[in-house]
Design a protein around this motif. Structure first.
Motif, PDB file in Angstrom:
ATOM      1  N   LEU A 112      -3.266  11.246  -3.596  1.00 41.70           N
ATOM      2  CA  LEU A 112      -4.606  10.997  -4.503  1.00 41.70           C
ATOM      3  C   LEU A 112      -5.147  12.418  -4.798  1.00 41.70           C
ATOM      4  CD1 LEU A 112      -6.282   8.652  -5.725  1.00 41.70           C
ATOM      5  CD2 LEU A 112      -7.593   8.693  -3.687  1.00 41.70           C
ATOM      6  N   ARG A 113      -5.134  13.302  -3.795  1.00 43.24           N
ATOM      7  CA  ARG A 113      -6.012  14.569  -4.249  1.00 43.24           C
ATOM      8  C   ARG A 113      -4.838  15.367  -5.111  1.00 43.24           C
ATOM      9  NH1 ARG A 113      -6.956  17.306   1.577  1.00 43.24           N
ATOM     10  NH2 ARG A 113      -4.881  16.097   1.984  1.00 43.24           N
ATOM     11  N   ASP A 114      -3.468  15.255  -4.746  1.00 42.60           N
ATOM     12  CA  ASP A 114      -2.736  15.810  -5.628  1.00 42.60           C
ATOM     13  C   ASP A 114      -2.817  15.752  -7.247  1.00 42.60           C
ATOM     14  OD1 ASP A 114      -1.573  17.306  -3.659  1.00 42.60           O
ATOM     15  OD2 ASP A 114      -0.169  16.202  -3.503  1.00 42.60           O
ATOM     16  N   ILE A 115      -3.177  14.378  -7.498  1.00 45.95           N
ATOM     17  CA  ILE A 115      -3.717  13.928  -9.107  1.00 45.95           C
ATOM     18  C   ILE A 115      -4.807  13.827  -9.238  1.00 45.95           C
ATOM     19  CG2 ILE A 115      -1.404  12.535  -8.722  1.00 45.95           C
ATOM     20  CD1 ILE A 115      -3.344  10.183  -8.799  1.00 45.95           C
ATOM     21  N   TYR A 169       0.728  -5.887   5.665  1.00 47.50           N
ATOM     22  CA  TYR A 169       0.793  -5.209   4.557  1.00 47.50           C
ATOM     23  C   TYR A 169       2.293  -4.328   4.621  1.00 47.50           C
ATOM     24  CZ  TYR A 169       0.310  -0.770   6.857  1.00 47.50           C
ATOM     25  OH  TYR A 169       0.444   0.337   7.805  1.00 47.50           O
ATOM     26  N   VAL A 170       2.804  -3.583   3.532  1.00 44.63           N
ATOM     27  CA  VAL A 170       3.855  -3.145   3.761  1.00 44.63           C
ATOM     28  C   VAL A 170       3.614  -1.725   3.139  1.00 44.63           C
ATOM     29  CG1 VAL A 170       4.985  -4.206   1.746  1.00 44.63           C
ATOM     30  CG2 VAL A 170       6.404  -2.930   3.402  1.00 44.63           C
ATOM     31  N   ASP A 171       4.083  -0.653   3.578  1.00 43.71           N
ATOM     32  CA  ASP A 171       3.897   0.673   2.970  1.00 43.71           C
ATOM     33  C   ASP A 171       5.355   0.552   1.882  1.00 43.71           C
ATOM     34  OD1 ASP A 171       5.224   3.639   2.371  1.00 43.71           O
ATOM     35  OD2 ASP A 171       3.395   3.902   3.487  1.00 43.71           O
ATOM     36  N   VAL A 172       4.826   0.888   0.473  1.00 42.30           N
ATOM     37  CA  VAL A 172       5.806   0.948  -0.689  1.00 42.30           C
ATOM     38  C   VAL A 172       7.048   1.406  -0.250  1.00 42.30           C
ATOM     39  CG1 VAL A 172       5.159   3.029  -1.629  1.00 42.30           C
ATOM     40  CG2 VAL A 172       6.019   1.060  -3.055  1.00 42.30           C
ATOM     41  N   ARG A 173       7.063   2.457   0.470  1.00 43.96           N
ATOM     42  CA  ARG A 173       8.189   3.428   0.981  1.00 43.96           C
ATOM     43  C   ARG A 173       9.164   2.604   1.946  1.00 43.96           C
ATOM     44  NH1 ARG A 173       4.915   8.437   2.502  1.00 43.96           N
ATOM     45  NH2 ARG A 173       3.682   6.736   3.472  1.00 43.96           N
ATOM     46  N   ASP A 174       8.502   1.642   2.887  1.00 43.54           N
ATOM     47  CA  ASP A 174       9.274   0.817   3.516  1.00 43.54           C
ATOM     48  C   ASP A 174       9.978  -0.472   2.824  1.00 43.54           C
ATOM     49  OD1 ASP A 174       8.557   2.531   5.704  1.00 43.54           O
ATOM     50  OD2 ASP A 174       6.911   1.472   6.280  1.00 43.54           O
ATOM     51  N   LEU A 175       9.116  -0.721   1.867  1.00 43.65           N
ATOM     52  CA  LEU A 175       9.654  -1.834   1.018  1.00 43.65           C
ATOM     53  C   LEU A 175      10.785  -1.475   0.132  1.00 43.65           C
ATOM     54  CD1 LEU A 175       9.122  -4.737  -0.396  1.00 43.65           C
ATOM     55  CD2 LEU A 175       7.768  -3.318  -2.150  1.00 43.65           C
ATOM     56  N   ALA A 176      10.762  -0.228  -0.318  1.00 39.57           N
ATOM     57  CA  ALA A 176      11.907   0.179  -1.079  1.00 39.57           C
ATOM     58  C   ALA A 176      13.106   0.707  -0.107  1.00 39.57           C
ATOM     59  CB  ALA A 176      11.359   1.611  -1.603  1.00 39.57           C
ATOM     60  N   ALA A 177      12.786   1.088   1.112  1.00 41.23           N
ATOM     61  CA  ALA A 177      13.899   1.259   1.940  1.00 41.23           C
ATOM     62  C   ALA A 177      14.644  -0.032   2.425  1.00 41.23           C
ATOM     63  CB  ALA A 177      13.464   2.096   3.349  1.00 41.23           C
ATOM     64  N   TRP A 178      13.941  -0.949   2.531  1.00 38.94           N
ATOM     65  CA  TRP A 178      14.569  -2.551   2.799  1.00 38.94           C
ATOM     66  C   TRP A 178      15.336  -2.791   1.788  1.00 38.94           C
ATOM     67  CZ3 TRP A 178      14.913  -7.166   1.062  1.00 38.94           C
ATOM     68  CH2 TRP A 178      15.571  -8.260   2.030  1.00 38.94           C
ATOM     69  N   LEU A 219       0.845  -1.409  -0.007  1.00 37.77           N
ATOM     70  CA  LEU A 219       0.035   0.066  -0.004  1.00 37.77           C
ATOM     71  C   LEU A 219       0.940   1.358  -0.045  1.00 37.77           C
ATOM     72  CD1 LEU A 219      -2.816  -0.886   2.595  1.00 37.77           C
ATOM     73  CD2 LEU A 219      -2.886  -1.405   0.228  1.00 37.77           C
ATOM     74  N   GLY A 220       0.203   2.306  -0.479  1.00 36.09           N
ATOM     75  CA  GLY A 220       0.958   3.699  -0.128  1.00 36.09           C
ATOM     76  C   GLY A 220       0.703   4.439  -1.259  1.00 36.09           C
ATOM     77  N   PRO A 221       1.367   5.758  -1.433  1.00 35.39           N
ATOM     78  CA  PRO A 221       1.259   6.712  -2.535  1.00 35.39           C
ATOM     79  C   PRO A 221       1.930   5.839  -3.881  1.00 35.39           C
ATOM     80  CG  PRO A 221       2.522   7.772  -0.624  1.00 35.39           C
ATOM     81  CD  PRO A 221       2.229   6.269  -0.267  1.00 35.39           C
ATOM     82  N   TYR A 222       1.121   5.966  -4.829  1.00 41.01           N
ATOM     83  CA  TYR A 222       1.473   5.809  -6.310  1.00 41.01           C
ATOM     84  C   TYR A 222       0.685   4.570  -6.530  1.00 41.01           C
ATOM     85  CZ  TYR A 222       5.414   9.152  -5.840  1.00 41.01           C
ATOM     86  OH  TYR A 222       6.125  10.263  -5.876  1.00 41.01           O
ATOM     87  N   GLU A 223      -0.039   3.989  -5.463  1.00 36.68           N
ATOM     88  CA  GLU A 223      -0.561   2.598  -5.722  1.00 36.68           C
ATOM     89  C   GLU A 223      -1.573   2.555  -6.983  1.00 36.68           C
ATOM     90  OE1 GLU A 223      -4.123  -0.387  -4.306  1.00 36.68           O
ATOM     91  OE2 GLU A 223      -3.254   0.995  -2.881  1.00 36.68           O
TER      92      GLU A 223
END
Length: 353
Positions: free
Chosen positions: A303-306, A191-200, A157-161
């Motif tokens: 989501l609001r930004d886009i 679940y994993v936040d996509v940014r935490d996935l990326a950091a790992w 989950l997270g931004p850019y989903e």
């Protein structure tokens, strides 16, 4: 560190690229050109489904410390890239999936659980589980077990989903009114936040890790109630959560996971497979998971930004529940399950027994 990202313009790939840039890494992105790459990267264009899709990579003289690949279609695309890069990259990180485990993995399954049979690195597209396992085999064949990292992700989950799970819940909560909230509210989720996935992933490259890792939050990092309350609060608090027993939802023919994204009924094989993995190996090597309220708030902000409409991958099924179906179930269920406003007691941050 020098990173080659295969993809890098959407969801997981984009999060990895942005995290690498944030660490001061040199980043090269190979993508099809359908979306703009993040600023600050070196771009190579190529379509891995085309016969000459790796031509730009073949002609490029670059070498990299790590390659990150999120491919989820025909495994032969991973095979071709890995073979091309085995002499030009130190490590290959393949973002796989917990779906590679033979069905149904028991609650608490580790990376040693049996995997699906019939997968091949040379295969055309088959099904998601075998395609991901075939991708793993392709990486292992080219880079060996000591230079391969197999990231067996769960729910992301997270931004850019671009899958439609958390964006659907946020959009539904923003609409307000009575919301069908699938019980029990204290049901533990992984679940994993996509940014935490990326950091790992970047940390794994820096540490020189290898092998398979279940990459999701620890069991019970959040609950259904905490997730949905966070969605209701961040979107303005106009939604009324109508908690409904699983038997009522299933009896109405509503499909878990797809029509009510993220949720699967407790005690089912599906819940054990999606929300009960042992992730101690990832945690021991640096996985850190941010609070669910942060993931929800940042996804809503994006989501609001886009403009309020999330991008959707064409190779994924539609997510969400038809409003008429929801209304009928709520009417038939009445208020037996309880009504909860976003601002009621026991909101985000509460402790679940």
């Amino acid at each position: 560190m020098r990173l080659l990202m295969l993809g890098g313009t959407e969801f997981v790939g984009r999060a990895v690229v942005e995290a690498a840039l944030g660490r001061g890494w040199e980043v090269t992105v190979l993508h099809r050109g359908r979306h703009e790459a993040p600023p600050g990267v070196r771009t190579l264009l190529g379509d891995r489904t085309a016969p000459d899709g790796l031509a730009a990579l073949e002609e490029d003289p670059g070498a990299w410390d790590v390659v990150v690949d999120t491919w989820s279609a025909a495994p032969r695309a991973v095979r071709d890239a890995a073979r091309l890069l085995r002499g030009r990259a130190g490590r290959y990180v393949y973002v796989s999936s917990c779906s590679v485990y033979a069905w149904a993995p028991p609650a608490g399954y580790t990376e040693r659980a049996p995997v699906v049979e019939g997968a091949s690195a040379d295969a055309d597209r088959t099904d998601y589980a075998r395609d991901k396992r075939g991708g793993e085999l392709a990486v292992l064949d080219a880079f060996g077990a000591d230079r391969s990292v197999l990231v067996r992700a769960g729910l992301i989950l997270g931004p850019y989903e671009n899958v439609g799970r958390l964006p659907w819940w946020l959009t539904r909560m923003a609409r307000g009114g009575p919301v069908l909230a699938p019980g029990p509210r204290d049901l533990p989720l992984q679940y994993v936040d996509v940014r935490d996935l990326a950091a790992w992933i970047l940390g794994a490259a820096e540490q020189g890790l290898s092998g398979p890792y279940n990459l999701i939050s620890p069991q019970g990092h959040t609950t259904t109630g905490e997730l949905l309350r966070a969605c209701a609060e961040v979107t303005g608090g106009a939604a009324e959560l109508r908690w409904t027993e699983p038997e009522v939802i299933l009896g109405a023919g509503i499909e878990p996971w797809t029509q009510l994204p993220v949720w699967v009924p407790p005690g089912s094989d599906l819940h054990d497979a999606l929300h009960s993995a042992d992730v101690s190996r990832a945690v021991a090597t640096g996985l850190r998971c941010r609070p669910v309220a942060e993931t929800v708030a940042d996804t809503w902000r994006w989501l609001r930004d886009i403009g309020g409409t999330a991008p959707r991958r064409p190779d994924r099924t539609d997510k969400g529940l038809d409003p008429e179906v929801e209304a009928k179930v709520l009417e038939s269920a009445g208020s037996a399950g309880g009504t909860e406003g976003a601002g009621s007691a026991g909101g985000v941050g509460s402790t679940t027994p």
